[in-house]
Write a protein that holds these residues in place. Structure first.
Motif, PDB file in Angstrom:
ATOM      1  N   THR A   5       0.796  -1.352  -0.075  1.00 16.17           N
ATOM      2  CA  THR A   5      -0.058  -0.037   0.031  1.00 16.17           C
ATOM      3  C   THR A   5       0.787   1.249   0.118  1.00 16.17           C
ATOM      4  O   THR A   5       1.796   1.331   0.781  1.00 16.17           O
ATOM      5  CB  THR A   5      -0.946   0.153   1.237  1.00 16.17           C
ATOM      6  N   ILE A  37      -7.432  -2.178   3.021  1.00 10.19           N
ATOM      7  CA  ILE A  37      -8.540  -1.501   2.673  1.00 10.19           C
ATOM      8  C   ILE A  37      -8.987  -0.598   4.154  1.00 10.19           C
ATOM      9  O   ILE A  37      -9.170   0.483   4.361  1.00 10.19           O
ATOM     10  CB  ILE A  37      -9.655  -2.246   2.169  1.00 10.19           C
ATOM     11  N   SER A  40      -6.386   2.073   4.960  1.00  9.06           N
ATOM     12  CA  SER A  40      -6.424   3.116   4.130  1.00  9.06           C
ATOM     13  C   SER A  40      -7.643   3.882   4.470  1.00  9.06           C
ATOM     14  O   SER A  40      -7.507   5.274   4.583  1.00  9.06           O
ATOM     15  CB  SER A  40      -6.635   2.689   2.454  1.00  9.06           C
ATOM     16  N   TYR A  41      -8.607   3.520   4.839  1.00 11.20           N
ATOM     17  CA  TYR A  41      -9.835   4.190   5.382  1.00 11.20           C
ATOM     18  C   TYR A  41      -9.445   4.795   6.758  1.00 11.20           C
ATOM     19  O   TYR A  41      -9.896   6.139   7.065  1.00 11.20           O
ATOM     20  CB  TYR A  41     -11.088   3.221   5.531  1.00 11.20           C
ATOM     21  N   ILE A  48      -9.562   4.560  -2.767  1.00  5.40           N
ATOM     22  CA  ILE A  48      -8.740   3.586  -2.796  1.00  5.40           C
ATOM     23  C   ILE A  48      -8.596   2.783  -4.186  1.00  5.40           C
ATOM     24  O   ILE A  48      -9.754   2.613  -5.067  1.00  5.40           O
ATOM     25  CB  ILE A  48      -9.139   2.390  -1.985  1.00  5.40           C
ATOM     26  N   ILE A  50      -7.267  -0.300  -6.557  1.00  9.06           N
ATOM     27  CA  ILE A  50      -6.931  -1.658  -6.681  1.00  9.06           C
ATOM     28  C   ILE A  50      -5.973  -1.975  -7.700  1.00  9.06           C
ATOM     29  O   ILE A  50      -6.536  -1.950  -8.832  1.00  9.06           O
ATOM     30  CB  ILE A  50      -7.995  -2.621  -6.262  1.00  9.06           C
ATOM     31  N   GLU A  88     -16.262  -6.152   2.239  1.00  8.75           N
ATOM     32  CA  GLU A  88     -15.342  -5.081   2.959  1.00  8.75           C
ATOM     33  C   GLU A  88     -15.421  -3.921   1.591  1.00  8.75           C
ATOM     34  O   GLU A  88     -15.178  -2.749   1.910  1.00  8.75           O
ATOM     35  CB  GLU A  88     -13.908  -5.611   3.151  1.00  8.75           C
ATOM     36  N   VAL A  89     -15.061  -4.351   0.425  1.00  2.00           N
ATOM     37  CA  VAL A  89     -14.791  -3.399  -0.677  1.00  2.00           C
ATOM     38  C   VAL A  89     -16.196  -2.609  -0.684  1.00  2.00           C
ATOM     39  O   VAL A  89     -16.366  -1.510  -1.002  1.00  2.00           O
ATOM     40  CB  VAL A  89     -14.536  -4.301  -1.898  1.00  2.00           C
ATOM     41  N   THR A  92     -16.818  -0.455   2.493  1.00  5.19           N
ATOM     42  CA  THR A  92     -15.996   0.686   2.869  1.00  5.19           C
ATOM     43  C   THR A  92     -16.498   1.856   2.564  1.00  5.19           C
ATOM     44  O   THR A  92     -17.078   2.123   1.165  1.00  5.19           O
ATOM     45  CB  THR A  92     -14.563   0.176   2.027  1.00  5.19           C
ATOM     46  N   VAL A  96     -13.849   2.793  -3.996  1.00  8.74           N
ATOM     47  CA  VAL A  96     -12.885   1.936  -4.315  1.00  8.74           C
ATOM     48  C   VAL A  96     -12.678   1.694  -5.791  1.00  8.74           C
ATOM     49  O   VAL A  96     -13.993   1.369  -6.311  1.00  8.74           O
ATOM     50  CB  VAL A  96     -12.910   0.560  -3.554  1.00  8.74           C
ATOM     51  N   CYS A 115     -15.918  -3.211  -6.542  1.00  7.86           N
ATOM     52  CA  CYS A 115     -15.569  -1.660  -6.604  1.00  7.86           C
ATOM     53  C   CYS A 115     -16.561  -0.944  -7.003  1.00  7.86           C
ATOM     54  O   CYS A 115     -17.499  -1.329  -8.021  1.00  7.86           O
ATOM     55  CB  CYS A 115     -14.022  -1.752  -7.418  1.00  7.86           C
TER      56      CYS A 115
END
Length: 266
Positions: A5, A37, A40-41, A48, A50, A88-89, A92, A96, A115
């Motif tokens: 990252t 992830i 990053s948040y 974000i 990917i 999670e994606v 978030t 993303v 995403c």
């Protein structure tokens, strides 16, 4: 480390770096992506991206077939790491973006669709391949594709398992923009997506993303009877011989010899 990252100007660039194994979404890869992830948040990034270390033009080969269970348990149960990664994606609260420069297979295709936006190079392709392995995809995944692509294109991708090219993916709404090559892809990502994102109110964007997520789920309520019926169909597949044959054929690098019949689900 399977994931790196880098944060630049409030954007987190999360990169899968296991090109040697074609960035398979193994349990370890999924756990590292989830952590990246979340981190990053927590560091107040506004977006974000990917990305992937590409080997032999493969962005990601999808679910690690070697980790699929053969003991009669559900390969796509709610709590398996890949399903946790997809949620999670989706959940978030910041955008993303999948930046794709290569071929995308199986669960990695679902990762891209999870995403908020997808950009790709012109020679990228996308394929969802559970039928090739004998895996019964889950209802949440099917609905995800239906909501994104419409039911006819979703059927084509799932029934055939053949890759669709970037231009086709663009036309059906799977991806947002296509760049001519890798260099143009980086330029497109920065100028068309990241620069405006940095300028906008992240509070507003985050509230809108949360609403998109709630509204996309609003039309997916099914009756308890139909839910049980879906689970019964799936259990007959992952508990049967074709499922085991698909995994073994893949690992042995040979064509599968499926013997199951559609009437087996009756």
């Amino acid at each position: 480390m399977l994931v790196s990252t880098v944060i630049r100007d409030r954007i987190a660039y999360v990169k899968m770096q296991n090109g040697k194994h074609f960035n398979c979404l193994s349990e370890d890869m999924c756990h590292e992506l989830i952590k990246a992830i979340k981190d990053s948040y927590s560091q107040e990034c506004v977006g974000i991206v990917i990305q992937a270390e590409v080997n032999r033009h493969v962005w990601s080969a999808g679910h690690d077939i070697r980790e699929l269970p053969q003991d009669g348990s559900d390969p796509l149960a709610f709590n398996v790491p890949m399903e946790e990664l997809l949620r999670e994606v989706q959940d978030t609260p910041i955008p993303v973006i999948a930046c794709v420069d290569g071929t995308v297979w199986g669960g990695a295709c679902d990762l891209c669709l999870s995403c908020d936006m997808i950009v790709s190079s012109k020679d990228s392709t996308f394929a969802i391949t559970p039928a090739k392995i004998g895996i019964p995809y889950n209802a949440s995944g099917l609905l995800h594709f239906i909501n994104q692509l419409g039911i006819n294109k979703a059927r084509e991708m799932f029934f055939l398992g053949t890759p669709i090219e970037a231009e086709d993916a663009l036309n059906v709404g799977l991806i947002n923009h296509v760049a001519e090559n890798s260099e143009e892809l980086e330029k497109l990502l920065e100028e068309h997506f990241l620069a405006p994102l940095r300028r906008n109110s992240i509070l507003s964007v985050s509230a809108i993303k949360r609403q998109f997520r709630i509204l996309s789920r609003a039309s997916t309520v099914i009756s308890a009877e139909n839910f049980e019926r879906i689970n019964a169909y799936r259990q007959r597949v992952y508990g049967g011989d074709d499922y085991k044959e698909g995994i073994n054929a893949f690992l042995e690098k040979r064509p599968p010899k499926y013997k199951g019949k559609a009437t087996d689900l009756d």
